[in-house]
Write an enzyme that holds these catalytic residues in place. Sequence first.
Site, PDB file in Angstrom:
ATOM      1  N   HIS A  75     -26.078   5.152   8.920  1.00  0.00           N
ATOM      2  CA  HIS A  75     -27.242   5.137   9.468  1.00  0.00           C
ATOM      3  C   HIS A  75     -27.460   4.426  10.947  1.00  0.00           C
ATOM      4  CE1 HIS A  75     -31.338   3.498   8.666  1.00  0.00           C
ATOM      5  NE2 HIS A  75     -30.746   2.521   9.529  1.00  0.00           N
ATOM      6  N   THR A  76     -25.902   3.765  10.690  1.00  0.00           N
ATOM      7  CA  THR A  76     -25.608   3.535  11.955  1.00  0.00           C
ATOM      8  C   THR A  76     -25.124   4.028  12.430  1.00  0.00           C
ATOM      9  OG1 THR A  76     -24.253   1.458  10.685  1.00  0.00           O
ATOM     10  CG2 THR A  76     -23.760   1.190  13.129  1.00  0.00           C
ATOM     11  N   HIS A  86     -18.796   8.057  13.773  1.00  0.00           N
ATOM     12  CA  HIS A  86     -17.536   6.515  12.740  1.00  0.00           C
ATOM     13  C   HIS A  86     -16.903   7.465  11.570  1.00  0.00           C
ATOM     14  CE1 HIS A  86     -21.012   4.464  11.559  1.00  0.00           C
ATOM     15  NE2 HIS A  86     -20.380   4.302  10.834  1.00  0.00           N
ATOM     16  N   GLU A  87     -17.607   8.366  10.163  1.00  0.00           N
ATOM     17  CA  GLU A  87     -17.020   8.016   9.280  1.00  0.00           C
ATOM     18  C   GLU A  87     -16.478   9.343   9.566  1.00  0.00           C
ATOM     19  OE1 GLU A  87     -20.255   8.768   6.250  1.00  0.00           O
ATOM     20  OE2 GLU A  87     -19.944   6.789   6.332  1.00  0.00           O
ATOM     21  N   CYS A 132      -4.263  -3.291  14.106  1.00  0.00           N
ATOM     22  CA  CYS A 132      -2.904  -3.057  15.016  1.00  0.00           C
ATOM     23  C   CYS A 132      -2.165  -4.101  14.600  1.00  0.00           C
ATOM     24  CB  CYS A 132      -3.574  -4.458  16.285  1.00  0.00           C
ATOM     25  SG  CYS A 132      -3.596  -5.556  16.373  1.00  0.00           S
ATOM     26  N   CYS A 162      -2.931  -8.318  16.677  1.00  0.00           N
ATOM     27  CA  CYS A 162      -3.167 -10.028  16.927  1.00  0.00           C
ATOM     28  C   CYS A 162      -3.877 -11.038  16.233  1.00  0.00           C
ATOM     29  CB  CYS A 162      -4.566  -8.889  17.726  1.00  0.00           C
ATOM     30  SG  CYS A 162      -5.867  -8.894  16.388  1.00  0.00           S
ATOM     31  N   CYS A 219      -6.229  -9.915  13.827  1.00  0.00           N
ATOM     32  CA  CYS A 219      -5.063  -9.724  11.909  1.00  0.00           C
ATOM     33  C   CYS A 219      -4.124 -10.350  11.464  1.00  0.00           C
ATOM     34  CB  CYS A 219      -4.195  -8.011  13.040  1.00  0.00           C
ATOM     35  SG  CYS A 219      -5.066  -6.444  13.104  1.00  0.00           S
ATOM     36  N   CYS A 256      -9.679  -7.070  13.242  1.00  0.00           N
ATOM     37  CA  CYS A 256      -8.705  -7.011  15.131  1.00  0.00           C
ATOM     38  C   CYS A 256      -9.777  -6.611  15.868  1.00  0.00           C
ATOM     39  CB  CYS A 256      -7.835  -5.212  14.747  1.00  0.00           C
ATOM     40  SG  CYS A 256      -7.223  -4.959  16.026  1.00  0.00           S
ATOM     41  N   ARG A 266     -11.280  -4.101  21.259  1.00  0.00           N
ATOM     42  CA  ARG A 266     -12.329  -4.657  21.271  1.00  0.00           C
ATOM     43  C   ARG A 266     -13.359  -4.200  22.726  1.00  0.00           C
ATOM     44  NH1 ARG A 266     -16.617  -3.880  19.764  1.00  0.00           N
ATOM     45  NH2 ARG A 266     -18.988  -4.227  19.227  1.00  0.00           N
ATOM     46  N   CYS A 303     -15.913   4.721   6.288  1.00  0.00           N
ATOM     47  CA  CYS A 303     -17.532   3.676   6.582  1.00  0.00           C
ATOM     48  C   CYS A 303     -17.926   3.221   4.877  1.00  0.00           C
ATOM     49  CB  CYS A 303     -18.427   4.308   7.586  1.00  0.00           C
ATOM     50  SG  CYS A 303     -19.679   2.176   7.619  1.00  0.00           S
ATOM     51  N   ARG A 342     -26.125  11.102   1.720  1.00  0.00           N
ATOM     52  CA  ARG A 342     -24.608  11.119   2.575  1.00  0.00           C
ATOM     53  C   ARG A 342     -25.077  12.566   2.926  1.00  0.00           C
ATOM     54  NH1 ARG A 342     -24.104   6.851   4.890  1.00  0.00           N
ATOM     55  NH2 ARG A 342     -22.506   6.046   5.634  1.00  0.00           N
TER      56      ARG A 342
HETATM   57  P1  NAD Z   1     -30.035   3.690   3.915  1.00  0.00           P
HETATM   58  O1  NAD Z   1     -30.529   4.131   4.720  1.00  0.00           O
HETATM   59  O2  NAD Z   1     -29.212   4.944   3.155  1.00  0.00           O
HETATM   60  O3  NAD Z   1     -31.091   2.527   2.746  1.00  0.00           O
HETATM   61  C1  NAD Z   1     -31.187   1.622   2.698  1.00  0.00           C
HETATM   62  C2  NAD Z   1     -32.172   1.570   1.748  1.00  0.00           C
HETATM   63  O4  NAD Z   1     -32.710   0.504   1.604  1.00  0.00           O
HETATM   64  C3  NAD Z   1     -32.835   2.432   1.393  1.00  0.00           C
HETATM   65  O5  NAD Z   1     -32.668   2.793   0.292  1.00  0.00           O
HETATM   66  C4  NAD Z   1     -34.583   1.934   1.746  1.00  0.00           C
HETATM   67  O6  NAD Z   1     -35.377   2.161   0.937  1.00  0.00           O
HETATM   68  C5  NAD Z   1     -33.899   0.668   1.176  1.00  0.00           C
HETATM   69  N1  NAD Z   1     -34.891  -0.712   2.021  1.00  0.00           N
HETATM   70  C6  NAD Z   1     -35.634  -0.212   3.121  1.00  0.00           C
HETATM   71  N2  NAD Z   1     -36.235  -1.767   3.353  1.00  0.00           N
HETATM   72  C7  NAD Z   1     -35.827  -1.972   1.968  1.00  0.00           C
HETATM   73  C8  NAD Z   1     -36.855  -2.950   1.061  1.00  0.00           C
HETATM   74  N3  NAD Z   1     -37.780  -4.012   2.112  1.00  0.00           N
HETATM   75  N4  NAD Z   1     -36.555  -3.916   0.556  1.00  0.00           N
HETATM   76  C9  NAD Z   1     -35.909  -2.891  -0.363  1.00  0.00           C
HETATM   77  N5  NAD Z   1     -35.323  -1.902  -0.285  1.00  0.00           N
HETATM   78  C10 NAD Z   1     -35.423  -1.081   1.273  1.00  0.00           C
HETATM   79  O7  NAD Z   1     -28.360   3.311   4.708  1.00  0.00           O
HETATM   80  P2  NAD Z   1     -26.987   2.881   4.425  1.00  0.00           P
HETATM   81  O8  NAD Z   1     -26.447   3.512   5.255  1.00  0.00           O
HETATM   82  O9  NAD Z   1     -27.328   2.770   3.389  1.00  0.00           O
HETATM   83  O10 NAD Z   1     -26.863   2.243   5.820  1.00  0.00           O
HETATM   84  C11 NAD Z   1     -27.685   0.033   4.878  1.00  0.00           C
HETATM   85  C12 NAD Z   1     -27.534  -0.669   6.267  1.00  0.00           C
HETATM   86  O11 NAD Z   1     -25.909  -1.568   6.184  1.00  0.00           O
HETATM   87  C13 NAD Z   1     -27.879  -0.496   7.573  1.00  0.00           C
HETATM   88  O12 NAD Z   1     -28.276  -1.380   8.600  1.00  0.00           O
HETATM   89  C14 NAD Z   1     -26.574  -0.228   8.208  1.00  0.00           C
HETATM   90  O13 NAD Z   1     -26.524   0.198  10.139  1.00  0.00           O
HETATM   91  C15 NAD Z   1     -25.782  -1.414   7.450  1.00  0.00           C
HETATM   92  N6  NAD Z   1     -23.709  -0.933   7.425  1.00  0.00           N
HETATM   93  C16 NAD Z   1     -23.309  -1.501   7.687  1.00  0.00           C
HETATM   94  C17 NAD Z   1     -22.701  -1.881   7.906  1.00  0.00           C
HETATM   95  C18 NAD Z   1     -21.103  -3.091   8.346  1.00  0.00           C
HETATM   96  O14 NAD Z   1     -19.724  -3.102   8.145  1.00  0.00           O
HETATM   97  N7  NAD Z   1     -21.423  -4.539   7.849  1.00  0.00           N
HETATM   98  C19 NAD Z   1     -21.639  -0.708   8.056  1.00  0.00           C
HETATM   99  C20 NAD Z   1     -21.992   0.298   7.484  1.00  0.00           C
HETATM  100  C21 NAD Z   1     -23.181   0.237   7.360  1.00  0.00           C
HETATM  101  N1  AHE Z   2     -22.368  -1.951  18.092  1.00  0.00           N
HETATM  102  C1  AHE Z   2     -21.535  -1.700  17.134  1.00  0.00           C
HETATM  103  C2  AHE Z   2     -22.181  -1.267  16.391  1.00  0.00           C
HETATM  104  C3  AHE Z   2     -23.154  -1.906  15.239  1.00  0.00           C
HETATM  105  C4  AHE Z   2     -21.973  -2.542  14.448  1.00  0.00           C
HETATM  106  O1  AHE Z   2     -22.697  -3.464  14.129  1.00  0.00           O
HETATM  107  N2  AHE Z   2     -21.510  -2.117  13.921  1.00  0.00           N
HETATM  108  C5  AHE Z   2     -20.623  -2.954  13.084  1.00  0.00           C
HETATM  109  C6  AHE Z   2     -20.344  -1.870  11.808  1.00  0.00           C
HETATM  110  S1  AHE Z   2     -21.523  -0.585  11.202  1.00  0.00           S
HETATM  111  C7  AHE Z   2     -20.828   0.599  10.755  1.00  0.00           C
HETATM  112  O2  AHE Z   2     -21.937   1.316   9.858  1.00  0.00           O
HETATM  113  C8  AHE Z   2     -19.989  -3.160  13.352  1.00  0.00           C
HETATM  114  O3  AHE Z   2     -18.678  -3.698  12.117  1.00  0.00           O
HETATM  115  N3  AHE Z   2     -19.555  -3.431  14.630  1.00  0.00           N
HETATM  116  C9  AHE Z   2     -17.598  -4.102  14.857  1.00  0.00           C
HETATM  117  C10 AHE Z   2     -17.705  -5.101  16.237  1.00  0.00           C
HETATM  118  O4  AHE Z   2     -17.396  -5.726  16.260  1.00  0.00           O
HETATM  119  O5  AHE Z   2     -18.994  -5.292  16.758  1.00  0.00           O
HETATM  120  C11 AHE Z   2     -20.423  -1.071  17.460  1.00  0.00           C
HETATM  121  O6  AHE Z   2     -19.387  -1.335  17.084  1.00  0.00           O
HETATM  122  O7  AHE Z   2     -20.595  -0.490  18.483  1.00  0.00           O
HETATM  123 ZN    ZN Z   3     -21.050   3.143   9.024  1.00  0.00          ZN
END
Ligand code: NAD
Ligand code: AHE
Ligand code: ZN
Length: 370
Positions: A41-42, A62-63, A92, A95, A98, A106, A110, A170, A365
């Site tokens: 999704h990202t 990224h995956e 790394c 840093c 890490c 890390c 960045r 990811c 996926r």
């Molecule tokens: P996805 O689209 O596969 O899943 C999202 C789900 O949320 C869907 O099933 C959708 O129906 C549901 N949804 C949407 N709005 C809703 C609501 N108001 N109430 C309940 N359910 C709702 O997306 P994903 O691949 O699972 O990614 C989810 C989020 O995680 C995205 O924002 C993505 O960017 C983020 N993400 C973060 C990281 C991280 O490292 N923090 C890593 C990967 C993805």
């Molecule tokens: N602008 C970011 C991309 C969006 C983002 O916030 N990425 C998260 C992970 S989501 C993975 O699906 C992230 O951890 N980013 C690392 C960081 O330090 O911001 C980008 O990475 O370009």
């Molecule tokens: Zn991702």
Amino acid sequence: MRTRAAIATAAGEPLQVTEVNLGGPRAGEVLVEIKATGLCHTDEFTRSGADPEGLFPAILGHEGAGVVLEVGDGVTSVKPGDHVIPLYTPECRECEYCLHPKTNLCQAIRSTQGQGLMPDGTSRFTTLDGDPILHYMGCSTFSNHTVLPEIAVARVRPDAPFDTICYIGCGVTTGIGAVINTARAEPGCRAVVFGLGGIGLNVIQGLRMIGARQIVGVDLNPGKRVMAEHFGMTDFVNPAEVAGDLVPYLVDLTKGGADYSFDATGNVDVMRAALECAHKGWGESIIIGVAPAGAEISTRPFQLVTGRTWKGTAFGGARGRTDVPKIVDWYMEGRIEIDPMITHRLALDEINRGFDLMHAGESIRAVVQY
Ligand code: NAD
Ligand code: AHE
Ligand code: ZN
């Protein structure tokens, strides 16, 4: 060399699949042939223009998973022929971050990574006319070949299939890691997971793995229920079918509130509900979803005063070179499952259809195989 890639040319435009030039690996870098890449999704978040850091033109993705073809000077941790998973969060091992026990973020590369560049401040990708194309999240796995810093690849066992372990780059690691590294959830806990997509399902299987007593899944799309039950969800809640407020409903369902709640939607209103359904006194809420540019979260401070904790996690708190090979082992040993979540397999030419499937809520996926 020449390779084929999907280029994001401008926010909101379909990706353009075309040949590009790729420079060889410089000191500390490796050339990898990507065999498979997952559509997260990202990537769509950036393609659509919602990512405040989004840069164009860039090769997203990224995956992934692939094979090292060539290494630059000084590279010692991988060699040609090794199977690897690219890491958007590198490791790394030197840093300040890490060396700190509380983070996986890390910072060694960045600033250049955020500018779409390799650590020496240049791009390896150009168009066939010689115009630069940017890297993305340090990975650019929507290219059949890519160059990565050595610290941004995890070496994995060679018998693991590329078309499923790419997801460990990811989604799998983020979801499972949110449970075991960030929440450090205990056996017997009650949890609520908002969003049953590619991330939320992995949160659910992480919770099942650690022995959670109750795993409530919340999603507006009832089509997500069957898969979530397969991965261990015990209760499904569709907010559209709840009469009255969602938060008191979830507090009641979890007998006082969730020990742990997780946002895997990226919606800031959902993040608030996730925090507020956490148990008074000790409940922890983990934000995984990435919210659009400018979005802000809010709640009443009293929610925190009365013992709830708000946390966030990137890449599930995982240290990539150390943890990713272990997660590949867990998959190969049958401790975690990935195959049912790979709902679509596409050729690179079909990559835009993969994003259409994501929008329609039809895929968990979609994986592009080169
Ligand atoms: P996805 O689209 O596969 O899943 C999202 C789900 O949320 C869907 O099933 C959708 O129906 C549901 N949804 C949407 N709005 C809703 C609501 N108001 N109430 C309940 N359910 C709702 O997306 P994903 O691949 O699972 O990614 C989810 C989020 O995680 C995205 O924002 C993505 O960017 C983020 N993400 C973060 C990281 C991280 O490292 N923090 C890593 C990967 C993805
Ligand atoms: N602008 C970011 C991309 C969006 C983002 O916030 N990425 C998260 C992970 S989501 C993975 O699906 C992230 O951890 N980013 C690392 C960081 O330090 O911001 C980008 O990475 O370009
Ligand atoms: Zn991702």
